[in-house]
Each structure stands twice: as structure tokens, then as C-alpha cells.
Design an enzyme around this catalytic site. Structure first.
Site, PDB file in Angstrom:
ATOM      1  N   CYS A 137       0.809  -1.225   0.000  1.00 29.69           N
ATOM      2  CA  CYS A 137       0.000   0.000   0.000  1.00 29.69           C
ATOM      3  C   CYS A 137       0.841   1.274   0.000  1.00 29.69           C
ATOM      4  CB  CYS A 137      -0.948   0.002   1.188  1.00 29.69           C
ATOM      5  SG  CYS A 137      -1.984  -1.468   1.239  1.00 29.69           S
ATOM      6  N   ASN A 178     -10.238  -0.242   0.214  1.00 29.29           N
ATOM      7  CA  ASN A 178      -8.773  -0.137   0.228  1.00 29.29           C
ATOM      8  C   ASN A 178      -8.233  -0.704  -1.086  1.00 29.29           C
ATOM      9  OD1 ASN A 178      -6.037  -0.488   0.583  1.00 29.29           O
ATOM     10  ND2 ASN A 178      -6.182  -1.395   2.620  1.00 29.29           N
ATOM     11  N   HIS A 238      -3.165   7.186   2.470  1.00 35.23           N
ATOM     12  CA  HIS A 238      -3.626   5.895   1.947  1.00 35.23           C
ATOM     13  C   HIS A 238      -4.998   5.595   2.535  1.00 35.23           C
ATOM     14  CE1 HIS A 238      -4.140   1.781   1.021  1.00 35.23           C
ATOM     15  NE2 HIS A 238      -3.743   1.316   2.191  1.00 35.23           N
TER      16      HIS A 238
END
Ligand code: COA
Length: 321
Positions: A111, A278, A248
């Protein structure tokens, strides 16, 4: 010279899957998912490929930048879910774009991938090696999540985002900070192919994402807050000077905890996790493109970006938009 973003683009698969639809397939509920994560829906690939989504995002970013693919000198593509091991999705995008003068490199930092990609671009620009760089973050996480594990599969979505950078004397990336802690890798794990050859046939692997949710939650809140604190301090910046924080999009509660730690105004922390879930390496450039196209970012504005995730990896960037 600094690497400066002059164009952004993104792409989301057409299929939208709501929490209610997930609840038809597993023992979960919209109420549970929204209260724990802030996620209401995600986009899931049903024909789209990793390279195909990256290509669309890249084309849109180049168009926004007013740059031709042949002008690019480097493509940095961050993903943990490529279509092939070889060739890399970076090379596939280079070919499909016709970016024949660009070297193409794939980067795996989960990520944190897009943020680390921007940092890598900054290093090349600072060193005077390249001036025109495309950075892409793209994931088809739906193919590596464990759809029988309700505590992880509800979190993730698919998509792509991209940014075109050029060298600029003043604006662009001013400073960055990035870290890895491989000793904590087991908190968020997905095995690659097992060892199978003429001599070994029996190694079992789990080719799906497994996660210690609470461990990752604590890690994210602590490390993101720390890295932003460090970046602000060493650039003598007060939080009041920052116009926007692009974090993020893992979980709304993680972002809210960082807001609280910084004693900042939540309005400065835009989110799209509610709509996209996500999307790992794609989440920061997806949100960045949304903000750019909505006119939310003003040239000259001071912006902080943060990535965090598997590895474990984390880092933050201070840039002038
Ligand atoms: N629907 C309903 N119940 C669920 C569920 C779901 N989708 N997933 C788990 N549960 C249940 C568990 O089985 C458990 O039940 P039990 O108490 O009967 O055993 C209960 O909910 C609590 O589970 P727990 O894992 O403790 O939940 P949590 O409050 O820690 O929330 C996460 C789980 C994953 C949402 C949370 O840990 C988190 O957001 N972590 C960070 C993850 C992340 O962002 N990762 C990516 C970083 S890049």
C-alpha cells in the site's frame, strides 16, 4: 530540481459491489463494515486486468499533463497484483502506451507503493538522470484476497491511479521520508508460488492475503502520525500551513486517528474509502486524481501524502502542488 506532478489520471472497474451485496455471500452486514472501516462499496474487476486499468489511468494522466507517451523517460508502476510475473505490468503499460523511450520498472511496496514510486521519481529527478516520469499505482486485489475470510475480503477493492511528473525548480516534492520493517512482515502476508521442482513437490502455500487486523491498525496509526510529525519538524512546518493531507485509504478510522493525533481539521483529510475500499497501491493516486479534477488542490498549496501497508512499509511526502 524537484519531481513535480503536472497531470493525474485514474480508472475504476465498472462493477460496484456494496456491503449489502457482500452480505448476500457471507456472514457480514453493512452496519459492521461501515462502523469498523467507513467502507460502503468497492469496485471489483470482472474483466479488467491490472495492466489494462493502469493503461487507462496512465493515458488520462498524460492527457491531463499535455504530454505524449514518447516523451516519457521512465515508468514506475507499483503493484502487488500484476497479471504476469514476467513481463511486468510496467513493461506491458510501456508497450501499450507506445512509450518507447521510457525504461519501465515495477515496484512492490504494497500500500506504500505509489508513495515510494513518487520518492523514487524524485531521486531520479534530483540526480539529474530523468525529467519526465510516469508513476502508476494499480491493484486487482480481488484476485488475491481470501473471499472466505470475512475479516479481510470486505476491505479491499480494485482500481488504478497515475501521475505524470516533470522537473521543476520550485514546486513539487520538497522532502520525503520512507521506512520498512521486514521483521513485522507476517502482519500482512500473501505467499507467492510454492517451491515445486523436480526435487520438491509438497510445499503448501496460501496464495491469499492474510492479516492481523488489529496489529496493522495500531502500526498504521502510530507510524503514519510519526512520519508526518518528522516531516513537519524537519521542514519547520506548522500544521496550519498544510492545505491537504492525502493518506492511503485503508480505513476511515485510521485516518480519523491521525487527524486526532495531529490536532488537525478533518476537512483537510479528504477520503474516498467509502466508495472505493482499500485499493492498496492505487488508493493515493485515485484520491489525488479525484481532488485534482475537482479543483480541490491549488497550485502553490502545501500537501502531505502518506502511504502505509504490507512489508511493513510506510512513508510520507511533503510537496508543493
Ligand atoms: N462482518 C461481521 N463480523 C466480522 C467481520 C465481518 N466482515 N469480520 C470479522 N468479524 C467479527 C470477528 O469474527 C469477531 O467476532 P468474535 O468477537 O465473535 O470473534 C469480531 O467481528 C471482531 O473481530 P476483530 O478482528 O477483533 O475486529 P476489529 O474490530 O479489529 O476489526 C478490522 C477488524 C480488519 C476492520 C480492523 O482490525 C482494521 O481495520 N484493521 C486495519 C486493517 C487495514 O486497514 N489493513 C490494511 C492496511 S494497508
Amino acid at each position: 530540481m524537484n519531481a513535480h506532478i503536472i497531470g493525474t489520471g485514474s480508472f475504476l472497474p465498472a462493477k460496484v459491489v456494496t456491503n449489502f451485496e457482500l452480505a448476500e455471500h457471507m456472514d457480514t452486514s453493512d452496519e459492521w463494515i461501515v462502523s469498523r472501516t467507513g467502507i460502503r462499496q468497492r469496485h471489483i474487476a470482472v474483466g479488467e486486468t491490472t495492466a489494462g486499468m493502469a493503461l487507462e489511468a496512465a493515458k488520462r494522466a498524460l492527457e491531463d499533463a499535455g504530454m505524449q507517451p514518447e516523451e516519457l523517460e521512465m515508468i514506475l508502476l507499483a503493484t502487488v497484483s500484476p497479471d504476469h510475473i514476467v513481463p511486468s505490468a510496467a513493461c506491458e503499460v510501456q508497450a501499450m502506451l507506445g512509450a518507447k523511450n521510457a525504461v519501465a520498472i515495477e515496484l512492490n511496496a504494497a500500500c506504500s507503493g505509489f508513495v515510494f514510486g513518487l520518492n523514487t521519481a524524485q531521486a531520479y529527478v534530483r540526480a539529474g538522470i530523468y525529467k519526465k516520469i510516469l508513476v502508476v499505482g494499480v491493484e486487482t486485489l480481488s484476485k488475491i484476497v481470501d473471499w472466505s475470510d470475512r475479516s479481510t475480503c470486505i476491505l479491499f477493492g480494485d482500481g488504478a491511479g497515475a501521475a505524470v511528473l516533470t522537473a521543476d525548480e520550485n514546486a513539487g516534492i520538497q522532502d520525503f521520508i520512507q521506512f520498512a520493517d521486514g521483521t513485522k512482515g507476517e502482519a500482512l502476508l500473501c505467499d507467492a508460488k510454492p517451491l515445486r521442482n523436480l526435487f520438491v513437490q509438497n510445499e503448501q502455500k496460501q496464495e491469499h492475503v492474510r492479516m492481523d487486523g488489529q496489529e496493522v491498525f495500531k502500526f498504521a496509526v502510530r507510524r503514519v502520525s510519526e512520519s508526518i510529525d518528522q516531516l513537519l519538524e524537519r521542514n519547520s512546518l506548522a500544521t496550519q500551513e498544510i492545505g491537504c493531507y492525502i493518506l492511503h485509504q485503508a480505513n476511515a478510522r485510521i485516518i480519523q486517528s491521525v487527524v486526532k493525533h495531529l490536532k488537525e481539521d478533518g476537512e483537510k483529510f479528504p477520503m474516498n474509502v467509502e466508495r472505493c475500499g482499500n485499493t492498496s497501491g492505487a488508493s493515493v493516486p485515485l484520491l489525488l486524481d479525484e481532488l485534482n479534477r475537482a479543483g480541490r488542490l491549488k497550485r502553490g498549496e502545501k500537501v502531505i501524502m502518506s502511504g502505509f501497508g504490507g512489508g511493513l512499509t510506510w512513508g510520507s511526502i511533503y510537496m508543493i502542488w
